[in-house]
Write an enzyme that holds these catalytic residues in place. Structure first.
Site, PDB file in Angstrom:
ATOM      1  N   ASN A 265     -11.368  34.580  -1.886  1.00 44.52           N
ATOM      2  CA  ASN A 265     -11.649  35.905  -2.466  1.00 44.52           C
ATOM      3  C   ASN A 265     -13.143  35.971  -2.785  1.00 44.52           C
ATOM      4  OD1 ASN A 265     -11.995  38.126  -4.140  1.00 44.52           O
ATOM      5  ND2 ASN A 265     -10.126  37.775  -5.317  1.00 44.52           N
TER       6      ASN A 265
ATOM      7  N   CYS B  33     -13.837  43.630  -7.616  1.00 45.67           N
ATOM      8  CA  CYS B  33     -13.585  43.451  -6.186  1.00 45.67           C
ATOM      9  C   CYS B  33     -13.501  44.782  -5.448  1.00 45.67           C
ATOM     10  CB  CYS B  33     -12.308  42.638  -5.984  1.00 45.67           C
ATOM     11  SG  CYS B  33     -12.456  40.963  -6.636  1.00 45.67           S
TER      12      CYS B  33
ATOM     13  N   HIS C 134      -8.848  44.326   0.717  1.00 46.43           N
ATOM     14  CA  HIS C 134      -9.587  43.306  -0.041  1.00 46.43           C
ATOM     15  C   HIS C 134      -8.840  41.983   0.065  1.00 46.43           C
ATOM     16  CE1 HIS C 134     -11.316  40.944  -3.129  1.00 46.43           C
ATOM     17  NE2 HIS C 134     -10.277  41.045  -3.934  1.00 46.43           N
TER      18      HIS C 134
END
Ligand code: COA
Length: 338
Positions: A276, A119, A246
């Site tokens: 996500n 990520c 994030h």
């Protein structure tokens, strides 16, 4: 391609943003029909309300092309000299995604490569592309984060299925000067492979995650990296107008904001709408927040990410003046953004 002068005094400047989301939306209510969970549990633990999920007809490459094309349309019409795609979920292990994306955009001949840093991949890609610009390898560079993370959890795993969605985001960088709006400060990056087992997937459908440990590391690493990036840019944390973390989940990003002393209404958040989305998360957030006016020219903005690896990073920049194009497939209704 011809090398261009880079060197001291030059900076990589954001001049375009783009995003792409699959049209198919999976709500928490849809998940409760097939998993032992509730909308209330998912919302309270994560802030996630819905996520976009790609069908078999929409690949990581397709999403990357769409986001990159939008960033190009948004940015200045210079030729593109380089392309980096951050992804953990390429369509194939060979060839890399980026040369195919470049070709579909009519950009054959330029350097184009993939990188994987979970990520945090988008921030690693941003640093790589900024390095191309500083080295004189490129004058402009497209940076794309694209992932199809919804396919990673085991379909029956209620602890991970609700968390993930699919999408892509992109920024266009150009060579400029460090005092311009949009100029990236030094990118802080780090990794710790002793935590490799905390988030792991040997193939789609086999994701394993130690949720509580990941939560703790995510808050620690994003907070520390954010402090370092702010210091490297010569900022006090009190200078930060917008925190663009994030989008792992809203509880994590709230903890990071609190730890940094950044007011919660300065924290950008679109996880409620998209879940996500891995390497796509930050450029999707930047595109959506520009479109809905939460992120404005002149905002001193901290980007920070954490994910599998473990890997993390952060960078500070003053947000540039970009045209507010609303990405297709995005609805602002019912989101958890403040
Ligand atoms: N619905 C209902 N109950 C659920 C559930 C779901 N979707 N998922 C887990 N539970 C249950 C568990 O089985 C457990 O039940 P038990 O107490 O009877 O054993 C209980 O809820 C608590 O589980 P736990 O895993 O301790 O929850 P948590 O408070 O840690 O929240 C996460 C789980 C995943 C939301 C949280 O750990 C987290 O955010 N981790 C980081 C995840 C992440 O963002 N990863 C990517 C980083 S890039």
């Amino acid at each position: 391609m011809t090398a261009v002068p880079g060197g001291a005094g030059c900076a990589a400047v954001i001049c375009g943003v783009g995003a792409a989301l699959p049209p198919h939306v999976v709500s928490n209510a849809d998940l409760t029909a097939r998993l032992d969970t509730t909308d209330a549990w998912i919302r309270s633990r994560t802030g996630i309300i819905r996520r976009h999920v790609a069908g078999a007809d929409l690949s990581t490459t397709d999403l990357a092309v769409r986001a990159a094309a939008q960033a190009l349309a948004d940015g200045e019409p210079d030729p593109v000299d380089a392309l980096v795609v951050a992804t953990t979920t390429p369509d194939r292990c060979c060839p890399a995604t980026a040369p195919v994306v470049a070709a579909r955009l009519g950009l054959t001949g330029i350097p184009a490569h993939d990188l994987a840093a979970g990520c945090t991949g988008f921030l690693y890609a941003l640093a790589t592309a900024a390095g191309f610009i500083a080295a004189g390898t490129a004058r402009t560079a497209l940076v794309v984060g694209a992932d199809r993370l919804a396919a990673l959890p085991a379909p029956e795993d209620r602890t991970t299925v609700p968390l993930f969605g699919d999408g892509a985001g992109a920024v266009l960088l150009r060579r400029g000067s460090p005092d311009e709006y949009g100029a990236l400060g030094p990118v802080v990056l780090g990794s710790d492979g002793t935590g490799a087992e905390l988030i792991r997937a040997s193939r789609p459908g086999a994701l394993r995650m130690e949720g509580a440990d990941v939560f703790r590391h995510a808050v620690d690493r994003m907070s520390t990296a954010s402090r370092e990036a702010a210091t490297a840019a010569g900022w006090e944390l009190g200078d930060v107008d917008r925190l663009a973390p994030h989008q792992a989940n809203s509880r994590i990003t709230s903890f990071v904001a609190r730890r940094l002393g950044v007011p919660d209404d300065h924290r950008l958040d679109n996880v409620g709408e998209v879940g996500n989305t891995g390497a796509a998360s930050i450029p999707l957030l930047l595109t959506h927040s520009t479109a809905d006016g939460r992120l404005k020219p002149g905002h001193r903005t901290l980007l920070t990410a954490f994910g599998a690896g473990l890997a993390w990073g952060a960078v500070a920049l003053t947000w540039p003046d970009l045209s507010p194009t609303r990405p297709p497939g995005y609805t602002s209704s019912g989101g958890s953004r403040t």
